[in-house]
Write a protein that holds these residues in place. Structure first.
Motif, PDB file in Angstrom:
ATOM      1  N   TYR A  12       0.801  -1.218   0.000  1.00 12.21           N
ATOM      2  CA  TYR A  12       0.000   0.000   0.000  1.00 12.21           C
ATOM      3  C   TYR A  12       0.838   1.274   0.000  1.00 12.21           C
ATOM      4  N   HIS A  13       2.139   1.147  -0.060  1.00 14.81           N
ATOM      5  CA  HIS A  13       3.016   2.315  -0.030  1.00 14.81           C
ATOM      6  C   HIS A  13       2.826   3.227  -1.224  1.00 14.81           C
ATOM      7  N   LEU A  15       0.200   4.214  -2.548  1.00 19.90           N
ATOM      8  CA  LEU A  15      -0.994   5.057  -2.452  1.00 19.90           C
ATOM      9  C   LEU A  15      -0.645   6.500  -2.117  1.00 19.90           C
ATOM     10  N   SER A  16       0.368   6.704  -1.253  1.00 22.33           N
ATOM     11  CA  SER A  16       0.842   8.055  -0.945  1.00 22.33           C
ATOM     12  C   SER A  16       2.100   7.962  -0.092  1.00 22.33           C
ATOM     13  N   PRO A  17       2.999   8.933  -0.214  1.00 18.63           N
ATOM     14  CA  PRO A  17       4.203   8.931   0.619  1.00 18.63           C
ATOM     15  C   PRO A  17       3.889   9.007   2.117  1.00 18.63           C
ATOM     16  N   ARG A  18       2.869   9.778   2.487  1.00 12.42           N
ATOM     17  CA  ARG A  18       2.517   9.874   3.910  1.00 12.42           C
ATOM     18  C   ARG A  18       1.981   8.542   4.437  1.00 12.42           C
ATOM     19  N   LEU A  19       1.176   7.891   3.635  1.00 14.20           N
ATOM     20  CA  LEU A  19       0.642   6.592   4.043  1.00 14.20           C
ATOM     21  C   LEU A  19       1.782   5.580   4.170  1.00 14.20           C
ATOM     22  N   ASP A  45       0.346  16.611   9.829  1.00  9.48           N
ATOM     23  CA  ASP A  45       0.088  15.828   8.622  1.00  9.48           C
ATOM     24  C   ASP A  45       0.011  14.331   8.906  1.00  9.48           C
ATOM     25  N   TYR A  69      -8.522  13.363   6.913  1.00 11.55           N
ATOM     26  CA  TYR A  69      -7.509  12.358   7.253  1.00 11.55           C
ATOM     27  C   TYR A  69      -7.936  10.960   6.835  1.00 11.55           C
ATOM     28  N   VAL A 153      -4.838  13.934   4.000  1.00  7.56           N
ATOM     29  CA  VAL A 153      -4.961  13.693   2.554  1.00  7.56           C
ATOM     30  C   VAL A 153      -4.534  14.938   1.785  1.00  7.56           C
TER      31      VAL A 153
END
Length: 153
Positions: A12-13, A15-19, A45, A69, A153
């Motif tokens: 799932y990495h 999907l977004s750098p923050r996630l 964040d 979020y 998000v």
């Protein structure tokens, strides 16, 4: 919504750098020894909430939805069920609470459309904005240690 074992977190990495950062933090941290409370991972964040509680019966809890979020909910110990259904034409119990990023929805009005899914130790769930969810339920009160990472998000 996504439900999986933490051993598969790397799927799932993208999907977004923050996630990705949040999931890596879960995989690299021993939360059995962590203090209960809230701490920042990347300011507002990405922040982490460590909580110990006992599950509650479904009929006592509301569904919730977030706008700002993604919820990454990880069960460290114990087990629970969470209710899930897509946000559609449901009527909220109260207006959106911007400071705490949630809107609540009544269980009774939505129980026939909801799926209840087990979340056991070592598993995580991702709830995206628009995913109605009700965490922390089980018919028999059960002790749970859970980490929730809020990802902007």
């Amino acid at each position: 919504m996504v439900v999986d074992s933490l051993t598969h977190h790397q799927l799932y990495h993208a999907l977004s750098p923050r996630l990705a950062k949040a999931l890596n933090h879960l995989a690299e941290t021993d939360f059995t020894q962590a203090e209960v409370g809230t701490y920042p991972l990347e300011g507002k964040d990405i922040f982490v909430i460590v909580n110990d509680y006992h599950t509650k019966p479904k009929h006592t809890e509301p569904f919730e939805v977030h706008q700002q979020y993604i919820d990454v909910q990880y069960v460290v110990s114990g087990e629970e069920e969470f209710g899930y259904l897509p946000l559609a034409e449901q009527t909220p119990l109260a207006p959106y609470h911007q400071e705490h990023d949630f809107t609540e929805f009544d269980y009774e009005s939505n129980k026939n459309d909801a799926a209840f899914i087990p979340l056991k130790a070592g598993m995580f769930a991702l709830f995206f904005p628009g995913d109605m969810h009700m965490p922390g339920t089980l018919d028999t009160p059960t002790a749970v240690r859970k980490v929730v990472i809020k990802v902007k998000v």
